[in-house]
Design a protein around this motif. Structure first.
Motif, PDB file in Angstrom:
ATOM      1  N   ASP A  24     -19.662 -65.766 -66.336  1.00 48.20           N
ATOM      2  CA  ASP A  24     -20.522 -64.585 -66.313  1.00 48.20           C
ATOM      3  C   ASP A  24     -19.843 -63.385 -66.973  1.00 48.20           C
ATOM      4  N   LEU A  25     -18.651 -63.033 -66.479  1.00 48.23           N
ATOM      5  CA  LEU A  25     -18.006 -61.810 -66.966  1.00 48.23           C
ATOM      6  C   LEU A  25     -17.428 -61.976 -68.370  1.00 48.23           C
ATOM      7  N   TRP A  26     -16.764 -63.091 -68.628  1.00 47.28           N
ATOM      8  CA  TRP A  26     -16.113 -63.266 -69.924  1.00 47.28           C
ATOM      9  C   TRP A  26     -17.097 -63.190 -71.102  1.00 47.28           C
ATOM     10  N   PRO A  27     -18.249 -63.847 -71.063  1.00 48.94           N
ATOM     11  CA  PRO A  27     -19.160 -63.725 -72.210  1.00 48.94           C
ATOM     12  C   PRO A  27     -19.545 -62.279 -72.516  1.00 48.94           C
ATOM     13  N   GLU A  28     -19.764 -61.472 -71.482  1.00 53.03           N
ATOM     14  CA  GLU A  28     -20.093 -60.063 -71.715  1.00 53.03           C
ATOM     15  C   GLU A  28     -18.895 -59.315 -72.290  1.00 53.03           C
ATOM     16  N   ALA A  29     -17.710 -59.557 -71.716  1.00 53.67           N
ATOM     17  CA  ALA A  29     -16.510 -58.886 -72.219  1.00 53.67           C
ATOM     18  C   ALA A  29     -16.258 -59.257 -73.676  1.00 53.67           C
ATOM     19  N   ASN A  30     -16.402 -60.514 -73.991  1.00 55.33           N
ATOM     20  CA  ASN A  30     -16.193 -60.984 -75.361  1.00 55.33           C
ATOM     21  C   ASN A  30     -17.174 -60.317 -76.318  1.00 55.33           C
ATOM     22  N   ALA A  31     -18.421 -60.200 -75.891  1.00 45.03           N
ATOM     23  CA  ALA A  31     -19.443 -59.571 -76.719  1.00 45.03           C
ATOM     24  C   ALA A  31     -19.150 -58.093 -76.962  1.00 45.03           C
ATOM     25  N   LYS A  32     -18.396 -57.483 -76.048  1.00 43.35           N
ATOM     26  CA  LYS A  32     -18.059 -56.061 -76.176  1.00 43.35           C
ATOM     27  C   LYS A  32     -16.703 -55.835 -76.832  1.00 43.35           C
ATOM     28  N   GLY A  33     -16.131 -56.894 -77.391  1.00 43.20           N
ATOM     29  CA  GLY A  33     -14.912 -56.743 -78.161  1.00 43.20           C
ATOM     30  C   GLY A  33     -13.625 -56.904 -77.398  1.00 43.20           C
ATOM     31  N   ILE A  34     -13.686 -57.413 -76.182  1.00 41.62           N
ATOM     32  CA  ILE A  34     -12.471 -57.660 -75.408  1.00 41.62           C
ATOM     33  C   ILE A  34     -11.897 -59.015 -75.822  1.00 41.62           C
ATOM     34  N   SER A  35     -10.632 -59.049 -76.142  1.00 44.44           N
ATOM     35  CA  SER A  35      -9.995 -60.298 -76.557  1.00 44.44           C
ATOM     36  C   SER A  35      -9.716 -61.190 -75.354  1.00 44.44           C
ATOM     37  N   ARG A  36      -9.580 -62.481 -75.632  1.00 49.26           N
ATOM     38  CA  ARG A  36      -9.243 -63.410 -74.554  1.00 49.26           C
ATOM     39  C   ARG A  36      -7.865 -63.097 -73.990  1.00 49.26           C
ATOM     40  N   LYS A  37      -6.968 -62.640 -74.846  1.00 44.87           N
ATOM     41  CA  LYS A  37      -5.619 -62.294 -74.397  1.00 44.87           C
ATOM     42  C   LYS A  37      -5.665 -61.171 -73.361  1.00 44.87           C
ATOM     43  N   THR A  38      -6.427 -60.125 -73.646  1.00 46.01           N
ATOM     44  CA  THR A  38      -6.558 -59.019 -72.699  1.00 46.01           C
ATOM     45  C   THR A  38      -7.230 -59.484 -71.422  1.00 46.01           C
ATOM     46  N   PHE A  39      -8.290 -60.244 -71.544  1.00 42.83           N
ATOM     47  CA  PHE A  39      -9.045 -60.710 -70.378  1.00 42.83           C
ATOM     48  C   PHE A  39      -8.171 -61.555 -69.468  1.00 42.83           C
ATOM     49  N   ASP A  40      -7.453 -62.497 -70.037  1.00 44.68           N
ATOM     50  CA  ASP A  40      -6.610 -63.376 -69.225  1.00 44.68           C
ATOM     51  C   ASP A  40      -5.463 -62.617 -68.573  1.00 44.68           C
ATOM     52  N   ALA A  41      -4.886 -61.662 -69.305  1.00 48.89           N
ATOM     53  CA  ALA A  41      -3.795 -60.872 -68.732  1.00 48.89           C
ATOM     54  C   ALA A  41      -4.288 -60.025 -67.570  1.00 48.89           C
ATOM     55  N   ALA A  42      -5.485 -59.476 -67.692  1.00 51.85           N
ATOM     56  CA  ALA A  42      -6.030 -58.618 -66.641  1.00 51.85           C
ATOM     57  C   ALA A  42      -6.262 -59.387 -65.352  1.00 51.85           C
ATOM     58  N   PHE A  43      -6.694 -60.643 -65.460  1.00 56.45           N
ATOM     59  CA  PHE A  43      -7.070 -61.394 -64.266  1.00 56.45           C
ATOM     60  C   PHE A  43      -6.065 -62.488 -63.894  1.00 56.45           C
ATOM     61  N   ASP A  44      -4.898 -62.430 -64.485  1.00 55.95           N
ATOM     62  CA  ASP A  44      -3.856 -63.402 -64.163  1.00 55.95           C
ATOM     63  C   ASP A  44      -3.469 -63.299 -62.689  1.00 55.95           C
ATOM     64  N   GLY A  45      -3.735 -64.352 -61.927  1.00 54.64           N
ATOM     65  CA  GLY A  45      -3.385 -64.374 -60.514  1.00 54.64           C
ATOM     66  C   GLY A  45      -4.285 -63.565 -59.608  1.00 54.64           C
ATOM     67  N   VAL A  46      -5.333 -62.956 -60.136  1.00 51.47           N
ATOM     68  CA  VAL A  46      -6.216 -62.104 -59.335  1.00 51.47           C
ATOM     69  C   VAL A  46      -7.171 -62.959 -58.507  1.00 51.47           C
ATOM     70  N   LYS A  47      -7.278 -62.618 -57.231  1.00 55.32           N
ATOM     71  CA  LYS A  47      -8.232 -63.244 -56.326  1.00 55.32           C
ATOM     72  C   LYS A  47      -9.030 -62.147 -55.630  1.00 55.32           C
ATOM     73  N   PRO A  48     -10.174 -62.474 -55.053  1.00 53.78           N
ATOM     74  CA  PRO A  48     -10.930 -61.454 -54.325  1.00 53.78           C
ATOM     75  C   PRO A  48     -10.100 -60.874 -53.181  1.00 53.78           C
ATOM     76  N   ASN A  49     -10.114 -59.554 -53.057  1.00 52.99           N
ATOM     77  CA  ASN A  49      -9.389 -58.871 -51.987  1.00 52.99           C
ATOM     78  C   ASN A  49     -10.379 -58.534 -50.878  1.00 52.99           C
ATOM     79  N   LEU A  50     -10.378 -59.347 -49.826  1.00 57.59           N
ATOM     80  CA  LEU A  50     -11.358 -59.184 -48.756  1.00 57.59           C
ATOM     81  C   LEU A  50     -11.016 -58.040 -47.817  1.00 57.59           C
ATOM     82  N   LYS A  51      -9.899 -57.355 -48.059  1.00 53.66           N
ATOM     83  CA  LYS A  51      -9.551 -56.195 -47.249  1.00 53.66           C
ATOM     84  C   LYS A  51     -10.292 -54.934 -47.702  1.00 53.66           C
ATOM     85  N   LEU A  52     -10.902 -54.987 -48.878  1.00 52.67           N
ATOM     86  CA  LEU A  52     -11.600 -53.818 -49.397  1.00 52.67           C
ATOM     87  C   LEU A  52     -12.906 -53.590 -48.642  1.00 52.67           C
ATOM     88  N   PRO A  53     -13.348 -52.331 -48.546  1.00 54.67           N
ATOM     89  CA  PRO A  53     -14.596 -52.045 -47.820  1.00 54.67           C
ATOM     90  C   PRO A  53     -15.829 -52.321 -48.663  1.00 54.67           C
TER      91      PRO A  53
END
Length: 445
Positions: free
Chosen positions: A71-100
């Motif tokens: 869902d997110l990657w196709p939109e990011a790609n269409a807006k000029g975000i590189s795969r390198k940037t996308f992967d670096a941003a979400f490397d190891g990221v999981k949902p943080n259920l502590k957030l309100p």
């Protein structure tokens, strides 16, 4: 965060105890609000652990990864975000259920019983002297230390330095507050499962653009719990629109540069219509003959007209002659149970920074004290603000059913809710207080 933040739940406002879901780290590292938020997040985390089994957590992580890729990657790609940037941003990221304000997949959003941000409690508590004085004393010190920079910013943008200092102090404790969150974890979680997913998705795309354009590396993208960045606590879209390089080093740095921070705040306010030469407002006394339901930015009058109705500036001071022909608006953030004000359009510019009346009032009041010395409001805050947010939402829905415009039945007593209460009270033979209380909730059920 700046005005584009979610309504302060501002962040701050707007702002960690923002007014509106602002997401700013308002109050800075020494604000008591940080402790309250930490406790609230601990309780939220505990509840999350009790409700989420390891199996369900794994399922959620899988759903999150699928959402990122499909869902997110196709939109990011269409807006000029590189795969390198996308992967670096979400490397190891999981949902943080502590957030309100999260909604588990497949569940419906509900009005929370409690609101963890300070400005949704007793209005008086938001103006605790210890909190206000930390901003005003720190502001005076930094005003002297940065006099040349502030003078240059005032000349270019026309926004008083005291206002910039008050925002800086409120948002990040003059840069002392450490942003503990990974912006991509926060924004990713909220874009995936928050009550305002579309808002956070837009901010997430802006954060990816910041990295893609080389404006900041992934590792520097530390934020508040709502994704606000840097010393002025800008949401990513606000960074892209309003952050400026004022120290002349060729890059915009709201994380480390005081000139960039203060000038970016000024640029933000000018964008939203700051009127050069006008202040934010005046504390006043409002006679009983003037209805508190006249409050609001859509019910402005010339200040001379308000004066003719018997509204007077406190301490027997006259309104400035230059203001009498200008438009002003009645503000009664606690109804009849607190101080009252005639505010200018600049007050609502401050509110764009964090969508909370109390936040904007804090900044205006703080700026006055930085400029003129510490003195408190003349009016006293009454014992109001003890209701649960869900109680106020119930009251709002009842008023809506009777045809009143409360703005939104979100449990937050904004000016439309306050004046609707006043109108209902007057029509039902009650003294108009223009603020929710337990008796009113019972009467309207």
């Amino acid at each position: 965060m700046a005005a584009t933040r979610p309504a302060k739940p501002a962040l701050l406002p707007t702002p960690l105890c923002p007014a509106g879901l602002s997401g700013r780290t308002e109050g800075g590292g020494k604000d008591r609000c940080f402790h309250k938020i930490a406790v609230a997040f601990f309780l939220a985390a505990l509840i999350g652990l009790l409700l989420a089994s390891p199996a369900s957590a794994t399922k959620l992580d899988t759903q999150f990864r699928a959402w990122l890729n499909d869902d997110l990657w196709p939109e990011a790609n269409a807006k000029g975000i590189s795969r390198k940037t996308f992967d670096a941003a979400f490397d190891g990221v999981k949902p943080n259920l502590k957030l309100p304000d999260l909604v588990m997949p497949g569940k419906k959003a509900t009005t929370p019983q409690k609101q963890h941000q300070a400005e949704f409690g007793s209005p008086g508590a938001y103006f605790a002297e210890k909190t206000v004085r930390a901003v005003t004393a720190g502001g005076r010190t930094r005003k002297a230390a940065n006099a040349r920079t502030i003078a240059a910013i005032e000349k270019r943008y026309g926004v008083p330095g005291e206002v910039l200092l008050a925002i800086w102090g409120r948002e990040s404790g003059f840069g002392a507050a450490k942003m503990p969150y990974d912006a991509f974890e926060v924004l990713g979680t909220k874009a995936f499962m928050a009550t305002r997913r579309d808002f956070f998705r837009t901010e997430l795309m802006a954060a990816l653009e910041i990295v893609e354009r080389g404006l900041a590396p992934v590792g520097a993208m530390k934020s508040s719990w709502a994704g606000a960045l840097g010393q002025p606590q800008f949401m990513p879209t606000s960074f892209l629109r309003h952050a400026v390089d004022f120290d002349g080093d060729g890059r915009v740095d709201i994380w480390n540069s005081v000139p960039d921070t203060l000038a970016s705040i000024a640029n933000y306010l000018v964008h939203y219509g700051w009127v050069k030469g006008r202040g934010w407002g005046f504390e006043v006394t409002v006679p009983e003959a003037v209805s508190c339901s006249l409050e609001g930015p859509d019910q402005g009058k010339r200040i001379s007209e308000w004066a003719d109705m018997g509204i007077k500036r406190v301490a027997a001071r006259p309104f400035p002659a230059r203001e009498l022909k200008a438009e002003g608006f009645l503000l009664m953030p606690a109804g009849r149970s607190g101080p009252a004000f005639i505010v200018t359009p600049n007050f609502y510019v401050l509110k764009q920074y964090n969508t909370s009346d109390l936040y904007a009032l804090f900044i205006g009041h703080g700026a006055d004290r930085i400029a003129n010395g510490d003195s408190n409001f003349s009016g006293r805050w009454g014992a109001v603000g003890g209701l649960h947010r869900s109680d106020i939402a119930t009251l709002q829905r009842a008023l809506e059913a009777e045809g009143y415009d409360v703005g939104s039945a979100d449990g937050l007593p904004g000016f439309k809710t306050r004046r609707s209460i006043g109108k209902w009270q007057a029509r039902n033979g009650r003294a108009a207080t223009c603020f929710p209380d337990a008796d009113l909730v019972t009467a309207l059920k």
